[in-house]
Design a protein around this motif. Structure first.
Motif, short mmCIF file in Angstrom:
data_model
loop_
_atom_site.label_atom_id
_atom_site.label_comp_id
_atom_site.label_asym_id
_atom_site.label_seq_id
_atom_site.Cartn_x
_atom_site.Cartn_y
_atom_site.Cartn_z
N ASN A 239 13.91 4.06 -5.35
CA ASN A 239 12.89 4.39 -4.36
C ASN A 239 13.31 3.99 -2.95
OD1 ASN A 239 10.39 5.50 -5.81
ND2 ASN A 239 10.95 3.76 -7.08
N THR A 240 14.07 2.90 -2.84
CA THR A 240 14.61 2.51 -1.53
C THR A 240 15.60 3.56 -1.05
OG1 THR A 240 14.35 0.19 -2.15
CG2 THR A 240 15.74 0.67 -0.25
N LEU A 242 15.73 6.70 -1.95
CA LEU A 242 15.00 7.93 -1.66
C LEU A 242 14.30 7.83 -0.30
CD1 LEU A 242 14.38 10.68 -2.95
CD2 LEU A 242 12.33 9.66 -3.94
N PHE A 243 13.75 6.65 -0.02
CA PHE A 243 13.11 6.47 1.29
C PHE A 243 14.13 6.61 2.41
CE2 PHE A 243 12.43 3.60 4.87
CZ PHE A 243 11.33 4.22 5.44
N LYS A 303 2.97 4.75 3.47
CA LYS A 303 3.43 6.09 3.12
C LYS A 303 2.46 7.19 3.58
CE LYS A 303 4.40 8.87 -1.01
NZ LYS A 303 4.64 8.82 -2.48
N LEU A 354 10.63 -2.71 0.64
CA LEU A 354 11.42 -2.09 -0.42
C LEU A 354 12.80 -2.72 -0.58
CD1 LEU A 354 10.66 1.70 0.26
CD2 LEU A 354 9.75 0.29 -1.59
N LEU A 410 9.83 11.86 0.98
CA LEU A 410 8.95 10.69 1.05
C LEU A 410 7.83 10.79 0.03
CD1 LEU A 410 8.27 8.06 2.53
CD2 LEU A 410 6.89 9.43 4.13
N VAL A 413 8.61 9.10 -3.17
CA VAL A 413 8.84 7.65 -3.20
C VAL A 413 7.65 6.95 -3.85
CG1 VAL A 413 9.17 5.57 -1.80
CG2 VAL A 413 10.32 7.71 -1.17
N GLY A 418 8.95 0.67 -6.16
CA GLY A 418 10.04 0.25 -5.30
C GLY A 418 9.94 -1.21 -4.92
#
Length: 431
Positions: A239-240, A242-243, A303, A354, A410, A413, A418
């Motif tokens: 998730n980090t 992907l962010f 988010k 994250l 985003l 995420v 995360g």
């Protein structure tokens, strides 16, 4: 156990660094340097040549930061020196900006070198200032405190810029012989402002030991090793990762609008004075708007707030294609001011939540590296579109693709997962 740094005094002192260095971003980068460089220091160059050299300076600063930020961040974590690195870069930026005051007409090479040094000081300092957020706040307060800092940055930079604009418009009222003298005094004022308002961070923001203290030689070797391990660890935090990918796309769109807005207005035939007014509008609208976004982030989570801001930016791009009067430009300046600080503040806060503790400077080095890489694609797309179509109003349309890609990534995420993964990885490293 919470550290002594997690106090209101420490968080306000940390936030005032944004008040301090935003003067450089507003007055020097966005305001006076590009125009003064072309009209005073590089008056003997053609407009195309002065633009070319300015572009080279910005690209060089970004490239140097991209290459050095992760290693410097890792080194700062190894020797527990985030504050010392921050203050070193601040000193570089302050001295370079102050030195502009003494340059004479025609000294464009020296002006460009000092501008490059100032950019390195500004961007480099931001890496370590961002990383200190985990030392002065608990995760539940990241959104609120990050937004407060951006709000102070907009207010401080806007106040000083307003004073400097008045100095340039009415130099005699301030005791200056002409506009050129007023602009040079503005550069010196930025340096003094930056130095003065950095003092609260120096005095009241303690720094956690992080990964521990090591001898410099050993720390450098460990930093390069940690750099490779960071690549591997980021991949262990899906998730980090992907962010960061989402951030690369949408912040590219944001930064391109920031850096191209004045040029876009000039291409549409709007007067310089109107563009300065628009910049002031963005600054002062950005102050309360960043605070509001901090509250939204604390209530909804960062988010949703970022996704809302991305949607507004997409609307700005579409509206810009229909722009025909300077009043339209003012309206878009207000709209951008409503979301610009918010998207930056919530992005910083979300990333801070994250990543594992103990390596914040290194990881924020990656975060800033991603941001600097993002400064390449957007301007290229805008310039290429303008060249192919010959129509300035269409040049911003490719940014819609960047905002759409950023929003879609985003959306995927999982913030809760995360954060849990980051905590688990941090615990594993401490065992």
């Amino acid at each position: 156990m919470p550290t002594p740094a997690r106090s209101e005094a420490a968080s306000w002192s940390w936030a005032f660094y944004d008040w301090a260095n935003s003067a450089f971003a507003t007055v020097v980068i966005a305001g006076f340097f590009p125009v003064f460089f072309a009209q005073f220091w590089a008056a003997d160059l053609t407009p195309a040549e002065s633009t070319q050299w300015l572009g080279y300076a910005g690209s060089t600063a970004s490239l140097l930061l991209v290459l050095s930020a992760p290693v410097l961040g890792a080194l700062a974590d190894q020797i527990g020196a985030k504050k010392r690195f921050l203050l070193g870069f601040t000193l570089l930026g302050v001295l370079a900006t102050a030195a502009l005051f003494w340059l004479q007409a025609g000294q464009w090479q020296a002006a460009l070198a000092l501008y490059l040094a100032g950019l390195l000081g500004f961007f480099g300092g931001n890496i370590f200032n961002d990383a200190l957020i985990t030392d002065i706040a608990v995760p539940e307060d990241y959104e609120r405190i990050s937004s407060r800092a951006y709000a102070l940055g907009y207010l401080g930079g806007g106040l000083l810029f307003a004073l400097n604009v008045a100095m340039v418009l009415w130099p005699g009222a301030f005791g200056f012989a002409d506009k050129s003298q007023a602009v040079q005094a503005a550069f010196l004022g930025v340096a003094l402002w930056w130095a003065l308002f950095s003092l609260p961070l120096v005095l009241f923001v303690p720094e956690s030991r992080g990964a521990g203290r090591h001898a410099l030689g050993s720390a450098v070797r460990r930093a390069f090793g940690e750099l490779w391990r960071t690549f591997l660890e980021v991949r262990r935090l899906p998730n980090t990762f992907l962010f960061l990918l989402a951030y690369w796309f949408y912040i590219d769109g944001v930064d391109t609008i920031v850096f191209m807005a004045v040029k876009y207005g000039l291409d549409l035939g709007f007067p310089d004075s109107s563009l300065m007014v628009a910049l002031l509008i963005t600054q002062f609208v950005g102050f309360p708007a960043a605070l509001v976004f901090g509250r939204l982030g604390a209530r909804w989570g960062p988010k949703p707030g970022i996704l809302l801001a991305i949607g507004v930016y997409a609307g700005v791009v579409l509206a810009a294609t229909q722009m025909s009067r300077v009043e339209h430009f003012y309206a878009l300046a207000v709209t951008i001011g409503l979301v610009q600080g918010g998207i930056q503040a919530l992005s910083r806060a979300l990333f801070a939540g994250l990543i594992p503790a103990g390596r914040t400077a290194e990881l924020f080095g990656f975060y800033n590296m991603v941001g600097k890489f993002a400064a390449v694609l957007g301007p290229f797309l805008v310039g290429t579109t303008a060249a192919l179509t010959g129509e300035p109003r269409l040049s911003l349309l490719p940014l819609l693709g960047l905002f759409l890609a950023g929003a879609l990534l985003l959306w995927r995420v999982d913030v809760r997962a995360g954060r849990a993964d980051a905590v688990m990885l941090g615990d594993d490293r401490q065992r």
